[in-house]
Scaffold this motif. Sequence first.
Motif, PDB file in Angstrom:
ATOM      1  N   GLY A 143     -15.335   4.780  10.755  1.00 51.87           N
ATOM      2  CA  GLY A 143     -14.566   5.986  11.021  1.00 51.87           C
ATOM      3  C   GLY A 143     -13.790   6.447   9.801  1.00 51.87           C
ATOM      4  N   SER A 144     -13.164   7.595   9.902  1.00 50.15           N
ATOM      5  CA  SER A 144     -12.423   8.167   8.781  1.00 50.15           C
ATOM      6  C   SER A 144     -11.221   7.294   8.415  1.00 50.15           C
ATOM      7  CB  SER A 144     -11.961   9.584   9.118  1.00 50.15           C
ATOM      8  OG  SER A 144     -11.075   9.565  10.225  1.00 50.15           O
ATOM      9  N   TRP A 145     -10.803   7.377   7.168  1.00 49.82           N
ATOM     10  CA  TRP A 145      -9.653   6.615   6.689  1.00 49.82           C
ATOM     11  C   TRP A 145      -8.972   7.395   5.574  1.00 49.82           C
ATOM     12  CZ3 TRP A 145     -14.578   6.061   5.078  1.00 49.82           C
ATOM     13  CH2 TRP A 145     -14.823   5.954   3.714  1.00 49.82           C
ATOM     14  N   VAL A 146      -7.761   6.989   5.260  1.00 50.26           N
ATOM     15  CA  VAL A 146      -6.965   7.618   4.204  1.00 50.26           C
ATOM     16  C   VAL A 146      -6.777   6.616   3.076  1.00 50.26           C
ATOM     17  CG1 VAL A 146      -4.740   8.654   3.604  1.00 50.26           C
ATOM     18  CG2 VAL A 146      -5.773   9.105   5.846  1.00 50.26           C
ATOM     19  N   ASN A 147      -6.976   7.080   1.850  1.00 56.28           N
ATOM     20  CA  ASN A 147      -6.751   6.233   0.686  1.00 56.28           C
ATOM     21  C   ASN A 147      -6.424   7.132  -0.503  1.00 56.28           C
ATOM     22  OD1 ASN A 147      -6.468   3.893  -0.747  1.00 56.28           O
ATOM     23  ND2 ASN A 147      -8.654   3.473  -0.948  1.00 56.28           N
ATOM     24  N   TYR A 148      -6.017   6.535  -1.606  1.00 60.29           N
ATOM     25  CA  TYR A 148      -5.777   7.308  -2.812  1.00 60.29           C
ATOM     26  C   TYR A 148      -7.097   7.851  -3.350  1.00 60.29           C
ATOM     27  CZ  TYR A 148      -1.127   5.194  -2.987  1.00 60.29           C
ATOM     28  OH  TYR A 148       0.153   4.797  -2.704  1.00 60.29           O
ATOM     29  N   SER A 149      -7.039   9.054  -3.904  1.00 58.59           N
ATOM     30  CA  SER A 149      -8.178   9.599  -4.628  1.00 58.59           C
ATOM     31  C   SER A 149      -8.137   9.042  -6.050  1.00 58.59           C
ATOM     32  CB  SER A 149      -8.125  11.129  -4.657  1.00 58.59           C
ATOM     33  OG  SER A 149      -9.098  11.628  -5.553  1.00 58.59           O
ATOM     34  N   SER A 150      -9.047   8.141  -6.360  1.00 62.19           N
ATOM     35  CA  SER A 150      -9.061   7.536  -7.694  1.00 62.19           C
ATOM     36  C   SER A 150      -9.395   8.559  -8.767  1.00 62.19           C
ATOM     37  CB  SER A 150     -10.061   6.376  -7.724  1.00 62.19           C
ATOM     38  OG  SER A 150      -9.656   5.335  -6.858  1.00 62.19           O
ATOM     39  N   LEU A 151     -10.192   9.548  -8.416  1.00 63.14           N
ATOM     40  CA  LEU A 151     -10.503  10.603  -9.388  1.00 63.14           C
ATOM     41  C   LEU A 151      -9.239  11.345  -9.805  1.00 63.14           C
ATOM     42  CD1 LEU A 151     -13.835  12.188  -8.071  1.00 63.14           C
ATOM     43  CD2 LEU A 151     -13.489  10.960 -10.222  1.00 63.14           C
ATOM     44  N   ARG A 185       0.033   5.411   8.939  1.00 60.95           N
ATOM     45  CA  ARG A 185      -1.116   4.526   9.103  1.00 60.95           C
ATOM     46  C   ARG A 185      -1.418   3.888   7.754  1.00 60.95           C
ATOM     47  NH1 ARG A 185      -4.984   3.425  12.614  1.00 60.95           N
ATOM     48  NH2 ARG A 185      -6.991   2.690  11.806  1.00 60.95           N
ATOM     49  N   ILE A 186      -1.799   2.619   7.753  1.00 60.65           N
ATOM     50  CA  ILE A 186      -2.023   1.888   6.516  1.00 60.65           C
ATOM     51  C   ILE A 186      -3.266   2.424   5.809  1.00 60.65           C
ATOM     52  CG2 ILE A 186      -2.385  -0.391   5.507  1.00 60.65           C
ATOM     53  CD1 ILE A 186       0.390   0.236   6.769  1.00 60.65           C
ATOM     54  N   LEU A 187      -3.174   2.559   4.498  1.00 59.30           N
ATOM     55  CA  LEU A 187      -4.259   3.106   3.704  1.00 59.30           C
ATOM     56  C   LEU A 187      -5.490   2.206   3.743  1.00 59.30           C
ATOM     57  CD1 LEU A 187      -2.291   4.309   0.542  1.00 59.30           C
ATOM     58  CD2 LEU A 187      -2.963   5.640   2.547  1.00 59.30           C
ATOM     59  N   ASN A 188      -6.634   2.844   3.614  1.00 62.33           N
ATOM     60  CA  ASN A 188      -7.928   2.172   3.491  1.00 62.33           C
ATOM     61  C   ASN A 188      -8.291   1.370   4.739  1.00 62.33           C
ATOM     62  OD1 ASN A 188     -10.206   1.943   1.853  1.00 62.33           O
ATOM     63  ND2 ASN A 188      -9.605  -0.065   1.106  1.00 62.33           N
ATOM     64  N   VAL A 189      -7.767   1.752   5.895  1.00 55.09           N
ATOM     65  CA  VAL A 189      -8.079   1.082   7.151  1.00 55.09           C
ATOM     66  C   VAL A 189      -8.649   2.114   8.118  1.00 55.09           C
ATOM     67  CG1 VAL A 189      -7.166  -0.199   9.117  1.00 55.09           C
ATOM     68  CG2 VAL A 189      -6.279  -0.639   6.824  1.00 55.09           C
ATOM     69  N   PRO A 190      -9.942   2.083   8.417  1.00 55.28           N
ATOM     70  CA  PRO A 190     -10.515   3.046   9.360  1.00 55.28           C
ATOM     71  C   PRO A 190     -10.042   2.779  10.786  1.00 55.28           C
ATOM     72  CG  PRO A 190     -12.160   1.420   8.735  1.00 55.28           C
ATOM     73  CD  PRO A 190     -10.956   1.164   7.871  1.00 55.28           C
ATOM     74  N   LYS A 191      -9.968   3.842  11.577  1.00 57.17           N
ATOM     75  CA  LYS A 191      -9.507   3.690  12.957  1.00 57.17           C
ATOM     76  C   LYS A 191     -10.535   2.963  13.809  1.00 57.17           C
ATOM     77  CE  LYS A 191      -6.636   7.865  12.896  1.00 57.17           C
ATOM     78  NZ  LYS A 191      -6.387   9.180  13.534  1.00 57.17           N
ATOM     79  N   THR A 243     -11.647  -1.199  17.343  1.00 61.46           N
ATOM     80  CA  THR A 243     -10.598  -0.244  17.002  1.00 61.46           C
ATOM     81  C   THR A 243      -9.471  -0.999  16.303  1.00 61.46           C
ATOM     82  OG1 THR A 243      -9.381  -0.523  19.077  1.00 61.46           O
ATOM     83  CG2 THR A 243     -11.165   1.109  19.041  1.00 61.46           C
ATOM     84  N   LEU A 244      -8.769  -0.310  15.412  1.00 58.61           N
ATOM     85  CA  LEU A 244      -7.645  -0.928  14.709  1.00 58.61           C
ATOM     86  C   LEU A 244      -6.553   0.104  14.519  1.00 58.61           C
ATOM     87  CD1 LEU A 244      -6.156  -3.072  13.162  1.00 58.61           C
ATOM     88  CD2 LEU A 244      -7.540  -2.555  11.152  1.00 58.61           C
ATOM     89  N   ASN A 245      -5.427  -0.147  15.151  1.00 57.15           N
ATOM     90  CA  ASN A 245      -4.240   0.670  14.950  1.00 57.15           C
ATOM     91  C   ASN A 245      -3.293  -0.103  14.033  1.00 57.15           C
ATOM     92  OD1 ASN A 245      -4.984   2.801  16.792  1.00 57.15           O
ATOM     93  ND2 ASN A 245      -4.584   1.346  18.445  1.00 57.15           N
ATOM     94  N   SER A 246      -3.168   0.341  12.797  1.00 58.83           N
ATOM     95  CA  SER A 246      -2.360  -0.338  11.793  1.00 58.83           C
ATOM     96  C   SER A 246      -1.268   0.626  11.341  1.00 58.83           C
ATOM     97  CB  SER A 246      -3.233  -0.760  10.608  1.00 58.83           C
ATOM     98  OG  SER A 246      -2.515  -1.531   9.682  1.00 58.83           O
ATOM     99  N   THR A 247      -0.018   0.362  11.770  1.00 57.77           N
ATOM    100  CA  THR A 247       1.070   1.320  11.608  1.00 57.77           C
ATOM    101  C   THR A 247       2.274   0.664  10.951  1.00 57.77           C
ATOM    102  OG1 THR A 247       0.346   2.380  13.664  1.00 57.77           O
ATOM    103  CG2 THR A 247       2.490   3.008  12.820  1.00 57.77           C
ATOM    104  N   MET A 248       2.900   1.392  10.014  1.00 61.20           N
ATOM    105  CA  MET A 248       4.105   0.907   9.355  1.00 61.20           C
ATOM    106  C   MET A 248       5.281   0.951  10.336  1.00 61.20           C
ATOM    107  SD  MET A 248       5.466  -0.283   6.629  1.00 61.20           S
ATOM    108  CE  MET A 248       4.091   0.009   5.511  1.00 61.20           C
ATOM    109  N   ARG A 249       5.922  -0.219  10.534  1.00 60.82           N
ATOM    110  CA  ARG A 249       7.028  -0.294  11.485  1.00 60.82           C
ATOM    111  C   ARG A 249       8.390  -0.409  10.808  1.00 60.82           C
ATOM    112  NH1 ARG A 249       5.219  -1.455  16.608  1.00 60.82           N
ATOM    113  NH2 ARG A 249       7.319  -0.774  17.177  1.00 60.82           N
TER     114      ARG A 249
END
Length: 436
Positions: free
Chosen positions: A349-357, A318-324, A297-303
Amino acid sequence: PVGSPAQTRQETYGVTLQYEASPVWQHRLTIGVDNEAFEYHRPHPRFRTPADTFVSVYSSNEGKRSFAYNTSYEIAPRSRWHSTITAGIDHYDYDIASFSASRALNTSGFLTIDPLSPPFLSRSTTGNTGFFAQALVSAYDAVFLTAGVRAERNSDFGADLKTAYSPRVGLAYVAGSSRLTFKARASYGESTRPPYPGSKNGQYSDASVQLPNPLLGPERQHGWDAGAELHLEGVGSLSATYYDQLAIDLVDLVLVDAVSNPIQYQNQNVGRIRNTGVELEANFGVGPVSVGGQFSTLNSTMRRLAPFYSGDYRIGDRILNVPKVSAGAHLTFAPTRATSLTLTLTHVGSWVNYSSLALDSLSFGGAPYRGPSGLRGYWHTFPAFTKANLSLSQTLSSSVTGFLSIENLTNSNAIEQDDTYPLPGRTSMAGVRFTF
Protein backbone atom coordinates in the motif's frame (compact mmCIF):
# COMPACT_ATOMS: atom_id res chain seq x y z
CA PRO A 1 27.82 10.65 -16.62
CA VAL A 2 29.38 9.72 -13.29
CA GLY A 3 31.81 7.12 -14.69
CA SER A 4 32.93 5.95 -11.26
CA PRO A 5 34.36 2.43 -10.86
CA ALA A 6 33.25 0.67 -7.67
CA GLN A 7 34.27 -2.64 -6.14
CA THR A 8 32.78 -4.66 -3.28
CA ARG A 9 34.53 -7.58 -1.61
CA GLN A 10 32.83 -9.83 0.96
CA GLU A 11 34.11 -12.77 3.00
CA THR A 12 32.34 -15.01 5.50
CA TYR A 13 33.91 -17.81 7.53
CA GLY A 14 32.19 -19.87 10.18
CA VAL A 15 32.34 -23.11 12.11
CA THR A 16 29.72 -24.78 14.31
CA LEU A 17 30.48 -27.44 16.91
CA GLN A 18 27.75 -29.57 18.50
CA TYR A 19 28.23 -31.91 21.43
CA GLU A 20 25.71 -34.32 22.93
CA ALA A 21 26.68 -34.87 26.55
CA SER A 22 23.66 -37.18 26.94
CA PRO A 23 20.39 -37.80 25.09
CA VAL A 24 18.82 -34.92 27.06
CA TRP A 25 21.76 -32.50 27.26
CA GLN A 26 22.98 -30.64 24.15
CA HIS A 27 25.73 -28.05 23.55
CA ARG A 28 26.27 -25.84 20.51
CA LEU A 29 29.09 -23.37 19.73
CA THR A 30 29.31 -21.14 16.63
CA ILE A 31 32.32 -18.97 15.72
CA GLY A 32 32.34 -16.61 12.75
CA VAL A 33 34.35 -13.94 10.98
CA ASP A 34 32.83 -11.53 8.42
CA ASN A 35 34.70 -8.93 6.36
CA GLU A 36 33.47 -6.44 3.77
CA ALA A 37 35.36 -3.81 1.80
CA PHE A 38 34.01 -1.19 -0.61
CA GLU A 39 36.04 1.09 -2.86
CA TYR A 40 34.85 3.83 -5.17
CA HIS A 41 36.55 6.61 -7.08
CA ARG A 42 35.65 9.17 -9.72
CA PRO A 43 38.77 9.53 -11.88
CA HIS A 44 37.56 12.48 -13.98
CA PRO A 45 35.92 15.82 -13.09
CA ARG A 46 32.22 16.05 -13.89
CA PHE A 47 32.19 19.78 -14.74
CA ARG A 48 28.63 20.30 -13.45
CA THR A 49 29.76 23.87 -12.75
CA PRO A 50 32.83 25.85 -13.91
CA ALA A 51 34.41 25.14 -10.51
CA ASP A 52 33.68 21.41 -10.57
CA THR A 53 37.21 20.30 -11.52
CA PHE A 54 37.90 17.85 -8.68
CA VAL A 55 37.81 14.05 -8.46
CA SER A 56 36.75 11.89 -5.50
CA VAL A 57 37.80 8.77 -3.61
CA TYR A 58 35.92 6.65 -1.08
CA SER A 59 37.04 3.51 0.75
CA SER A 60 35.53 1.55 3.66
CA ASN A 61 36.33 -1.65 5.53
CA GLU A 62 34.08 -3.54 7.93
CA GLY A 63 34.99 -6.50 10.10
CA LYS A 64 32.96 -8.58 12.53
CA ARG A 65 34.11 -11.36 14.85
CA SER A 66 31.45 -13.29 16.74
CA PHE A 67 30.78 -16.36 18.82
CA ALA A 68 27.62 -17.85 20.26
CA TYR A 69 27.20 -20.68 22.75
CA ASN A 70 24.02 -22.27 24.07
CA THR A 71 23.08 -25.37 25.96
CA SER A 72 19.71 -27.07 26.42
CA TYR A 73 18.58 -29.68 28.92
CA GLU A 74 15.36 -31.71 28.83
CA ILE A 75 13.61 -32.68 32.05
CA ALA A 76 11.34 -35.76 32.00
CA PRO A 77 11.14 -35.84 28.17
CA ARG A 78 8.90 -38.93 28.05
CA SER A 79 6.37 -37.92 30.69
CA ARG A 80 3.10 -36.06 30.26
CA TRP A 81 4.76 -33.05 31.89
CA HIS A 82 8.16 -32.19 30.54
CA SER A 83 10.30 -29.11 30.06
CA THR A 84 13.35 -27.86 28.22
CA ILE A 85 15.74 -25.29 29.69
CA THR A 86 18.00 -23.32 27.35
CA ALA A 87 20.72 -20.83 28.28
CA GLY A 88 23.58 -19.19 26.45
CA ILE A 89 25.83 -16.26 25.67
CA ASP A 90 26.75 -14.48 22.44
CA HIS A 91 29.25 -11.74 21.68
CA TYR A 92 30.52 -9.79 18.69
CA ASP A 93 33.04 -7.06 17.94
CA TYR A 94 32.23 -4.90 14.92
CA ASP A 95 34.68 -2.40 13.39
CA ILE A 96 34.00 0.12 10.61
CA ALA A 97 36.68 2.35 9.10
CA SER A 98 36.10 4.69 6.15
CA PHE A 99 37.92 7.38 4.21
CA SER A 100 36.63 9.82 1.62
CA ALA A 101 37.89 12.87 -0.26
CA SER A 102 35.34 14.58 -2.48
CA ARG A 103 37.62 17.40 -3.65
CA ALA A 104 40.83 15.63 -4.62
CA LEU A 105 43.24 16.29 -7.48
CA ASN A 106 44.12 12.64 -8.07
CA THR A 107 42.72 9.20 -7.16
CA SER A 108 45.80 7.00 -6.66
CA GLY A 109 49.14 7.16 -4.92
CA PHE A 110 49.74 10.07 -2.55
CA LEU A 111 46.48 12.02 -2.70
CA THR A 112 46.48 15.80 -3.06
CA ILE A 113 43.40 17.42 -1.50
CA ASP A 114 41.86 20.88 -1.75
CA PRO A 115 43.04 22.54 1.51
CA LEU A 116 39.63 24.20 1.94
CA SER A 117 37.93 20.78 1.97
CA PRO A 118 39.82 18.29 4.19
CA PRO A 119 39.28 14.56 3.77
CA PHE A 120 36.81 12.66 5.94
CA LEU A 121 38.21 9.91 8.19
CA SER A 122 36.05 7.74 10.45
CA ARG A 123 36.51 4.67 12.62
CA SER A 124 33.92 3.16 14.94
CA THR A 125 34.11 0.07 17.14
CA THR A 126 31.16 -1.74 18.67
CA GLY A 127 31.12 -4.51 21.25
CA ASN A 128 27.94 -6.41 22.09
CA THR A 129 27.42 -9.14 24.68
CA GLY A 130 24.15 -10.89 25.47
CA PHE A 131 23.12 -13.50 28.04
CA PHE A 132 19.84 -15.37 27.75
CA ALA A 133 17.82 -18.12 29.38
CA GLN A 134 14.49 -19.69 28.46
CA ALA A 135 12.25 -22.43 29.81
CA LEU A 136 9.56 -24.33 27.90
CA VAL A 137 7.05 -26.36 29.91
CA SER A 138 4.43 -28.55 28.23
CA ALA A 139 1.58 -30.60 29.65
CA TYR A 140 -0.13 -33.50 27.87
CA ASP A 141 1.18 -32.15 24.53
CA ALA A 142 -1.68 -29.65 24.72
CA VAL A 143 -0.57 -26.70 26.86
CA PHE A 144 2.77 -25.00 26.27
CA LEU A 145 4.25 -22.25 28.43
CA THR A 146 7.42 -20.40 27.39
CA ALA A 147 9.27 -17.85 29.52
CA GLY A 148 12.67 -16.27 29.02
CA VAL A 149 14.85 -13.21 29.46
CA ARG A 150 17.81 -11.67 27.68
CA ALA A 151 20.34 -9.24 29.18
CA GLU A 152 22.40 -7.24 26.70
CA ARG A 153 25.23 -4.71 26.87
CA ASN A 154 26.35 -2.69 23.85
CA SER A 155 28.96 0.04 23.54
CA ASP A 156 26.56 2.08 21.35
CA PHE A 157 23.76 2.16 23.93
CA GLY A 158 24.69 5.64 25.12
CA ALA A 159 25.84 7.01 28.45
CA ASP A 160 22.58 6.51 30.38
CA LEU A 161 22.06 2.77 29.81
CA LYS A 162 24.40 0.03 30.97
CA THR A 163 22.38 -3.16 30.51
CA ALA A 164 19.10 -3.76 28.66
CA TYR A 165 16.77 -6.53 29.83
CA SER A 166 14.24 -8.12 27.49
CA PRO A 167 11.76 -10.59 29.01
CA ARG A 168 9.26 -12.70 27.10
CA VAL A 169 6.42 -15.08 27.97
CA GLY A 170 4.05 -17.06 25.77
CA LEU A 171 1.16 -19.49 26.21
CA ALA A 172 -0.31 -21.85 23.61
CA TYR A 173 -3.13 -24.42 23.66
CA VAL A 174 -3.41 -27.15 21.03
CA ALA A 175 -6.39 -29.44 20.49
CA GLY A 176 -7.73 -31.61 17.71
CA SER A 177 -7.87 -35.00 16.07
CA SER A 178 -5.52 -36.83 13.73
CA ARG A 179 -6.52 -34.60 10.79
CA LEU A 180 -7.85 -31.39 12.36
CA THR A 181 -5.70 -29.26 14.68
CA PHE A 182 -6.61 -26.02 16.43
CA LYS A 183 -4.13 -23.77 18.22
CA ALA A 184 -4.76 -20.66 20.31
CA ARG A 185 -1.73 -18.58 21.34
CA ALA A 186 -0.79 -15.37 23.11
CA SER A 187 2.52 -13.81 24.09
CA TYR A 188 4.16 -10.74 25.57
CA GLY A 189 7.73 -9.66 24.96
CA GLU A 190 10.30 -6.90 24.93
CA SER A 191 13.28 -6.32 22.64
CA THR A 192 16.20 -3.91 22.29
CA ARG A 193 18.08 -2.79 19.18
CA PRO A 194 21.24 -0.68 19.57
CA PRO A 195 21.87 2.31 17.30
CA TYR A 196 23.82 1.61 14.12
CA PRO A 197 27.59 1.81 14.78
CA GLY A 198 28.78 5.39 14.53
CA SER A 199 25.31 6.91 14.94
CA LYS A 200 26.23 8.72 18.16
CA ASN A 201 29.58 9.97 16.83
CA GLY A 202 30.32 13.12 14.86
CA GLN A 203 31.07 12.88 11.12
CA TYR A 204 32.03 15.42 8.47
CA SER A 205 31.84 15.60 4.69
CA ASP A 206 31.54 18.31 2.04
CA ALA A 207 27.79 17.69 1.79
CA SER A 208 26.84 17.46 5.48
CA VAL A 209 27.97 17.33 9.09
CA GLN A 210 26.69 14.77 11.60
CA LEU A 211 26.83 16.24 15.10
CA PRO A 212 27.72 13.88 17.96
CA ASN A 213 25.06 12.73 20.42
CA PRO A 214 26.67 10.83 23.33
CA LEU A 215 23.25 10.35 24.99
CA LEU A 216 21.76 8.47 22.02
CA GLY A 217 19.92 5.47 23.43
CA PRO A 218 18.88 2.11 21.95
CA GLU A 219 15.56 1.44 20.29
CA ARG A 220 13.18 -0.60 22.46
CA GLN A 221 9.83 -2.24 21.91
CA HIS A 222 7.37 -4.09 24.10
CA GLY A 223 3.87 -5.40 23.57
CA TRP A 224 1.63 -8.39 23.13
CA ASP A 225 0.01 -10.45 20.39
CA ALA A 226 -2.70 -13.10 20.23
CA GLY A 227 -3.95 -15.36 17.52
CA ALA A 228 -5.40 -18.66 16.39
CA GLU A 229 -4.53 -21.31 13.79
CA LEU A 230 -6.55 -24.05 12.15
CA HIS A 231 -4.94 -26.90 10.16
CA LEU A 232 -6.82 -29.56 8.19
CA GLU A 233 -4.53 -32.25 6.85
CA GLY A 234 -4.65 -32.56 3.07
CA VAL A 235 -6.82 -29.44 2.68
CA GLY A 236 -5.16 -26.33 4.09
CA SER A 237 -4.71 -23.94 6.98
CA LEU A 238 -5.94 -20.61 8.35
CA SER A 239 -4.27 -18.27 10.83
CA ALA A 240 -5.02 -14.85 12.30
CA THR A 241 -2.96 -12.61 14.61
CA TYR A 242 -3.55 -9.26 16.30
CA TYR A 243 -0.72 -7.32 17.92
CA ASP A 244 -0.36 -4.16 19.97
CA GLN A 245 3.17 -2.88 20.61
CA LEU A 246 4.88 0.27 21.82
CA ALA A 247 8.16 1.32 20.21
CA ILE A 248 10.31 3.60 22.35
CA ASP A 249 13.24 5.84 21.36
CA LEU A 250 13.45 4.99 17.65
CA VAL A 251 16.50 6.68 16.11
CA ASP A 252 15.85 9.46 13.57
CA LEU A 253 18.39 11.51 11.57
CA VAL A 254 17.32 15.09 12.28
CA LEU A 255 18.18 18.22 10.30
CA VAL A 256 19.65 20.67 12.85
CA ASP A 257 20.76 23.55 10.60
CA ALA A 258 19.83 23.83 6.92
CA VAL A 259 21.44 27.24 6.45
CA SER A 260 25.00 26.31 7.46
CA ASN A 261 27.49 25.18 4.83
CA PRO A 262 27.60 22.21 4.91
CA ILE A 263 24.19 21.48 6.45
CA GLN A 264 24.11 19.83 9.90
CA TYR A 265 22.34 16.66 11.02
CA GLN A 266 22.17 14.68 14.27
CA ASN A 267 20.83 11.26 15.23
CA GLN A 268 18.19 11.66 17.96
CA ASN A 269 15.75 9.41 19.81
CA VAL A 270 12.22 10.24 18.68
CA GLY A 271 9.84 9.25 21.48
CA ARG A 272 7.02 6.69 21.63
CA ILE A 273 5.23 5.05 18.71
CA ARG A 274 2.27 2.70 18.93
CA ASN A 275 2.07 -0.16 16.43
CA THR A 276 -1.14 -2.15 16.04
CA GLY A 277 -2.16 -4.46 13.27
CA VAL A 278 -3.74 -7.66 11.98
CA GLU A 279 -2.08 -10.47 10.06
CA LEU A 280 -4.13 -13.04 8.13
CA GLU A 281 -2.89 -16.07 6.21
CA ALA A 282 -4.59 -18.89 4.32
CA ASN A 283 -3.31 -21.87 2.28
CA PHE A 284 -5.37 -24.47 0.44
CA GLY A 285 -4.63 -27.28 -1.98
CA VAL A 286 -6.77 -29.53 -4.15
CA GLY A 287 -5.10 -32.06 -6.41
CA PRO A 288 -2.43 -30.39 -8.56
CA VAL A 289 -3.48 -26.86 -7.57
CA SER A 290 -2.50 -25.01 -4.39
CA VAL A 291 -3.28 -21.41 -3.53
CA GLY A 292 -2.38 -19.17 -0.63
CA GLY A 293 -2.41 -15.59 0.49
CA GLN A 294 -1.39 -13.17 3.23
CA PHE A 295 -2.84 -9.83 4.26
CA SER A 296 -1.62 -7.46 6.97
CA THR A 297 -2.42 -4.01 8.27
CA LEU A 298 -0.12 -1.77 10.30
CA ASN A 299 -1.13 1.37 12.13
CA SER A 300 2.10 3.04 13.26
CA THR A 301 1.43 6.39 14.96
CA MET A 302 3.56 8.86 16.91
CA ARG A 303 2.20 9.07 20.47
CA ARG A 304 4.84 11.07 22.38
CA LEU A 305 7.95 13.07 21.48
CA ALA A 306 11.20 12.84 23.44
CA PRO A 307 12.10 16.03 25.42
CA PHE A 308 15.21 16.81 23.35
CA TYR A 309 13.86 15.68 19.95
CA SER A 310 13.94 18.46 17.34
CA GLY A 311 13.06 16.55 14.17
CA ASP A 312 10.13 16.49 11.76
CA TYR A 313 7.68 14.20 13.54
CA ARG A 314 4.63 15.59 15.29
CA ILE A 315 2.23 13.80 17.63
CA GLY A 316 -0.32 11.91 15.53
CA ASP A 317 1.98 11.48 12.50
CA ARG A 318 2.17 8.15 10.75
CA ILE A 319 5.71 6.75 10.78
CA LEU A 320 7.65 7.23 7.56
CA ASN A 321 8.33 4.38 5.17
CA VAL A 322 5.62 2.17 6.70
CA PRO A 323 2.78 1.15 4.33
CA LYS A 324 -0.71 0.88 5.77
CA VAL A 325 -1.38 -2.50 4.17
CA SER A 326 0.57 -5.25 2.45
CA ALA A 327 -0.60 -8.45 0.84
CA GLY A 328 0.62 -11.38 -1.18
CA ALA A 329 -0.77 -14.37 -3.03
CA HIS A 330 0.59 -17.43 -4.81
CA LEU A 331 -0.90 -19.98 -7.17
CA THR A 332 0.94 -23.22 -7.94
CA PHE A 333 0.00 -25.77 -10.58
CA ALA A 334 1.84 -29.11 -10.52
CA PRO A 335 0.32 -31.41 -13.16
CA THR A 336 3.00 -34.04 -12.47
CA ARG A 337 5.51 -34.68 -9.71
CA ALA A 338 8.25 -33.41 -12.04
CA THR A 339 6.63 -30.15 -13.16
CA SER A 340 5.68 -27.10 -11.12
CA LEU A 341 4.47 -23.66 -12.25
CA THR A 342 4.04 -20.85 -9.68
CA LEU A 343 2.61 -17.33 -10.01
CA THR A 344 3.31 -14.92 -7.11
CA LEU A 345 1.73 -11.50 -6.51
CA THR A 346 2.99 -8.89 -4.03
CA HIS A 347 1.02 -5.77 -3.09
CA VAL A 348 2.29 -2.86 -0.97
CA GLY A 349 0.00 0.00 0.00
CA SER A 350 0.92 3.67 -0.19
CA TRP A 351 3.45 5.13 2.25
CA VAL A 352 5.13 8.43 3.08
CA ASN A 353 8.88 8.94 3.02
CA TYR A 354 11.45 11.59 2.18
CA SER A 355 12.02 12.33 -1.48
CA SER A 356 15.71 11.52 -1.89
CA LEU A 357 15.78 13.35 -5.21
CA ALA A 358 14.68 16.57 -3.53
CA LEU A 359 17.15 16.09 -0.66
CA ASP A 360 20.01 15.48 -3.09
CA SER A 361 19.07 18.68 -4.89
CA LEU A 362 19.33 20.49 -1.55
CA SER A 363 22.69 18.95 -0.59
CA PHE A 364 24.43 18.83 -3.97
CA GLY A 365 22.45 20.79 -6.53
CA GLY A 366 22.04 24.17 -4.87
CA ALA A 367 18.24 23.95 -4.70
CA PRO A 368 16.57 26.39 -2.25
CA TYR A 369 15.59 25.05 1.16
CA ARG A 370 11.89 24.23 1.42
CA GLY A 371 11.68 25.24 5.15
CA PRO A 372 10.46 26.76 7.32
CA SER A 373 11.90 24.16 9.72
CA GLY A 374 13.18 20.63 9.47
CA LEU A 375 12.56 18.45 6.44
CA ARG A 376 8.77 18.00 6.49
CA GLY A 377 8.68 19.88 3.18
CA TYR A 378 10.51 16.92 1.64
CA TRP A 379 7.93 14.31 2.69
CA HIS A 380 6.38 12.60 -0.30
CA THR A 381 3.51 10.10 -0.63
CA PHE A 382 4.54 7.11 -2.76
CA PRO A 383 1.70 5.26 -4.51
CA ALA A 384 0.73 1.65 -3.88
CA PHE A 385 2.01 -0.99 -6.28
CA THR A 386 1.52 -4.65 -7.20
CA LYS A 387 4.18 -6.79 -8.83
CA ALA A 388 4.14 -10.36 -10.16
CA ASN A 389 6.71 -13.13 -10.51
CA LEU A 390 6.47 -16.39 -12.45
CA SER A 391 8.60 -19.50 -11.99
CA LEU A 392 8.74 -22.91 -13.69
CA SER A 393 10.59 -25.99 -12.44
CA GLN A 394 11.02 -29.21 -14.42
CA THR A 395 12.77 -32.31 -13.09
CA LEU A 396 14.74 -33.90 -15.93
CA SER A 397 16.31 -36.78 -13.99
CA SER A 398 17.09 -37.78 -10.42
CA SER A 399 20.04 -35.37 -10.40
CA VAL A 400 19.11 -32.70 -12.97
CA THR A 401 16.42 -29.99 -12.70
CA GLY A 402 15.71 -27.21 -15.18
CA PHE A 403 14.17 -23.91 -14.08
CA LEU A 404 12.88 -20.63 -15.47
CA SER A 405 12.06 -17.55 -13.38
CA ILE A 406 10.62 -14.22 -14.50
CA GLU A 407 10.61 -11.40 -11.94
CA ASN A 408 8.48 -8.28 -12.39
CA LEU A 409 6.40 -10.10 -14.97
CA THR A 410 4.45 -7.02 -16.09
CA ASN A 411 7.59 -4.85 -16.36
CA SER A 412 6.24 -2.42 -13.75
CA ASN A 413 8.32 0.69 -13.01
CA ALA A 414 6.63 1.45 -9.67
CA ILE A 415 8.96 2.78 -6.97
CA GLU A 416 9.49 0.25 -4.21
CA GLN A 417 11.24 2.37 -1.58
CA ASP A 418 13.45 5.21 -2.82
CA ASP A 419 13.11 7.57 -5.79
CA THR A 420 16.85 7.75 -6.57
CA TYR A 421 17.60 4.12 -7.39
CA PRO A 422 17.03 2.66 -10.87
CA LEU A 423 14.27 0.05 -10.86
CA PRO A 424 14.93 -3.31 -12.53
CA GLY A 425 12.39 -4.13 -15.20
CA ARG A 426 11.34 -7.60 -16.23
CA THR A 427 14.19 -9.98 -15.38
CA SER A 428 14.30 -13.52 -16.77
CA MET A 429 16.67 -16.28 -15.75
CA ALA A 430 16.90 -19.86 -17.04
CA GLY A 431 19.22 -22.53 -15.77
CA VAL A 432 19.94 -26.14 -14.88
CA ARG A 433 20.55 -27.37 -11.35
CA PHE A 434 22.70 -30.46 -10.78
CA THR A 435 22.60 -32.51 -7.57
CA PHE A 436 25.28 -35.04 -6.70
